[in-house]
Design an enzyme around this catalytic site. Structure first.
Site, mmCIF file in Angstrom:
data_model
loop_
_atom_site.group_PDB
_atom_site.id
_atom_site.type_symbol
_atom_site.label_atom_id
_atom_site.label_comp_id
_atom_site.label_asym_id
_atom_site.label_seq_id
_atom_site.Cartn_x
_atom_site.Cartn_y
_atom_site.Cartn_z
ATOM 1 N N ASP A 152 0.557 -1.341 -0.246
ATOM 2 C CA ASP A 152 0.316 0.067 -0.237
ATOM 3 C C ASP A 152 0.879 1.317 0.319
ATOM 4 O O ASP A 152 1.361 1.751 0.707
ATOM 5 C CB ASP A 152 -0.933 -0.023 1.338
ATOM 6 C CG ASP A 152 -2.182 0.759 1.395
ATOM 7 O OD1 ASP A 152 -1.824 2.033 0.263
ATOM 8 O OD2 ASP A 152 -3.018 0.683 1.962
ATOM 9 N N ASP A 153 0.689 2.139 -0.989
ATOM 10 C CA ASP A 153 1.018 2.724 -1.206
ATOM 11 C C ASP A 153 2.863 3.074 -1.085
ATOM 12 O O ASP A 153 4.112 3.681 -1.223
ATOM 13 C CB ASP A 153 1.026 4.395 -0.238
ATOM 14 C CG ASP A 153 0.031 5.181 -0.621
ATOM 15 O OD1 ASP A 153 -1.084 4.603 -1.164
ATOM 16 O OD2 ASP A 153 -0.960 5.541 0.970
ATOM 17 N N CYS A 167 -6.261 3.070 -3.688
ATOM 18 C CA CYS A 167 -6.160 2.133 -3.587
ATOM 19 C C CYS A 167 -7.236 1.383 -3.841
ATOM 20 O O CYS A 167 -7.296 -0.238 -4.582
ATOM 21 C CB CYS A 167 -5.838 1.992 -2.132
ATOM 22 S SG CYS A 167 -6.844 2.299 -0.727
ATOM 23 N N HIS A 219 -10.538 -3.510 1.995
ATOM 24 C CA HIS A 219 -10.911 -2.257 1.400
ATOM 25 C C HIS A 219 -11.927 -1.803 0.332
ATOM 26 O O HIS A 219 -11.210 -0.828 -1.299
ATOM 27 C CB HIS A 219 -10.333 -1.028 0.807
ATOM 28 C CG HIS A 219 -10.673 0.509 1.284
ATOM 29 N ND1 HIS A 219 -9.034 1.198 1.001
ATOM 30 C CD2 HIS A 219 -11.154 0.489 1.871
ATOM 31 C CE1 HIS A 219 -9.652 2.699 1.254
ATOM 32 N NE2 HIS A 219 -10.745 2.534 1.560
ATOM 33 N N ASP A 269 0.030 -1.220 -4.729
ATOM 34 C CA ASP A 269 -1.238 -0.963 -5.074
ATOM 35 C C ASP A 269 -1.317 0.913 -5.818
ATOM 36 O O ASP A 269 -2.553 0.932 -6.945
ATOM 37 C CB ASP A 269 -2.714 -0.267 -4.142
ATOM 38 C CG ASP A 269 -1.924 0.411 -3.010
ATOM 39 O OD1 ASP A 269 -0.681 0.327 -2.840
ATOM 40 O OD2 ASP A 269 -3.027 0.630 -2.555
ATOM 41 N N ASN A 270 -0.293 1.687 -5.959
ATOM 42 C CA ASN A 270 -0.087 2.557 -6.258
ATOM 43 C C ASN A 270 1.074 3.560 -5.461
ATOM 44 O O ASN A 270 1.991 2.579 -4.797
ATOM 45 C CB ASN A 270 -1.999 3.353 -6.188
ATOM 46 C CG ASN A 270 -1.434 4.253 -4.412
ATOM 47 O OD1 ASN A 270 -3.276 3.568 -3.985
ATOM 48 N ND2 ASN A 270 -1.271 4.693 -3.848
#
Length: 449
Positions: free
Chosen positions: A33-34, A73, A131, A279-280
């Site tokens: 994540d990130d 996300c 999420h 995810d990004n």
């Protein structure tokens, strides 16, 4: 027993053993994540300590032009789950986090990777961040997973396992679940907790039955916190934000190493496909209101931009895939592909096809040296939209952030000559702008139909 009978018996025993082996590979999807592309050692960043992920890259293929389907996300995760552009899943923005756990996300009856594999006899488990909706029809076990251990919100505190937000309406609530029941774990660091649960899931698997494990770490998303033992791997003189961020990444790497060790110990590593992606891109959002002091713990170098933006830094991901016997070791793939391609690729290797149409395409032949299965790739997020065809990429309403303001409504990049997207080619090449705008318009009509 004479020699001929001995050989015949040995051949029969060998055939029996082969018959007991699963005809389909196991699959593991590891999502972070990130985490920017500048936050992995195998992408050439020496200050990062990721030996296990670097070993995974060396044992298979490292992608240089792999994209997420969204710079945030929830839509990114929707695409890897469904094999579709986010616009076809109904999850086009970040889903809210609410204590009533009734947020709709993935639709009832949606095609999903676990659902498709479950039809083929796979055991399926999701561990970590979901999420993708906390309403009953959107939860992991309603979308094809047999087991779930994790959280529904956008993030949780690494030790208390609570979600909190203090801007707007303040919210603080516990968010950790095992299947349908809230679970109260000891204050174990969440990255280590999810790595342990993943290893335990592998320990429960039999070589005779294939499985899918979706392991989605909540790190290195904020809140920025890591145990001292990870911080101590980096010099105290390092920038505070960067040091904490890299400590969180190091914890992820250790957890990945634990999972890979369990695969080897169980003799499952030779028949398991492991895919890793963020995810990004890395974010600067938690200090975006301080123009003179933006958060820069994560790195998207050498690309421009951050999470929530369609410059390369927000959407070009670190991505690795290893599959002994299917993917030769030590490969680097420079062809463009996307997260939505995971579903059709895995199904091809499982000997099946999606039960309904998807936007993704199998990258099996691309990994073997063939071209990308896509003529063009598309994105839409908020007011931004973008298309890449060959080296050319057009962004409509390009993002502007503190310290990197952008004026104008069109940004045309030539990624072959300027991967950092510093030059805007739109005024010099109006024909290319018109061509890519037409592609975007056609795509928008297609995905909204």
């Amino acid at each position: 027993m004479n020699r001929r009978r001995f050989l015949a018996a040995a051949a029969g025993a060998g055939a029996a053993l082969l018959a007991q082996r699963p005809s389909r590979p196991n699959f593991i999807v590891i999502y972070t994540d990130d985490q920017g592309i500048g936050d992995l050692g195998c992408y050439g960043h020496p200050e990062v300590q990721t030996p296990h992920l670097d070993r995974l890259a060396a044992s298979g293929v490292r992608f240089t032009d792999w994209y997420t389907n969204s710079p945030v996300c929830s839509p990114s995760r929707a695409s890897v789950m469904t094999g579709k552009y986010p616009q076809r899943t109904g999850v086009v923005a970040v889903l809210s986090s609410q204590a009533d756990f009734n947020v709709p996300g993935l639709r009832r009856g949606e095609i999903t990777l676990p659902g498709e594999l479950k039809k083929l006899g796979y055991r399926t488990a999701a561990i970590g961040k979901w999420h993708l909706g906390s309403a009953a029809h959107s939860r992991p076990m309603a979308q094809g997973f047999d087991d779930f251990y994790g959280f529904y919100s956008g993030w949780i505190d690494g030790f208390s396992h609570r979600y909190y937000r203090q801007s707007g309406t303040a919210q603080i609530f516990h968010d950790l679940w095992h299947n349908h029941q809230e679970t109260w774990a000891d204050p174990e660091y969440s990255t280590e907790l999810f790595g342990r649960k993943a290893a335990e899931f592998i320990d429960r698997q039999s070589a005779a039955n294939p499985f899918l494990l979706y392991l989605a770490f909540g790190a290195p998303h904020y809140p920025m916190i890591a145990p001292r033992k990870y911080l101590d791997r980096f010099p105290a003189s390092m920038d505070r934000d960067r040091r904490m961020y890299l400590a969180m990444v190091a914890a992820i790497d250790d957890a990945v190493g634990r999972v890979m060790e369990r695969l080897r110990a169980r003799g499952l590593d030779r028949n398991t496909v492991v895919f890793f992606q963020s995810d990004n891109g890395a974010t600067q959002e938690i200090r975006a209101h301080h123009a003179a002091q933006p958060y820069r713990g994560g790195s998207n170098a050498p690309f421009r931009g951050f999470k929530a933006g369609l410059f390369e830094g927000g959407i070009r991901m670190p991505a690795l895939m290893a599959a002994p016997g299917r993917i030769a070791a030590g490969q680097v793939c420079t062809e463009p592909a996307m997260a939505m391609d995971v579903l059709p690729t895995f199904l091809e290797w499982a000997g099946a096809a999606p039960s309904s149409p998807v936007d993704g395409r199998s990258v099996a032949s691309m990994i073997a040296g063939g071209p990308s299965p896509h003529d063009a790739l598309f994105w839409a997020y908020g007011k931004q939209s973008a298309v890449r065809r060959g080296p050319w990429k057009l962004i409509l309403n390009p993002p502007s952030v503190p310290g990197d303001e952008v004026t104008g409504k069109l940004w045309l990049s030539n990624l072959a000559e300027d991967p950092g997207e510093k030059r805007n080619w739109s005024a010099a090449n109006p024909a290319k702008v018109a061509e890519l705008q037409k592609l975007l318009e056609d795509w928008r009509r297609k995905v909204s139909g």
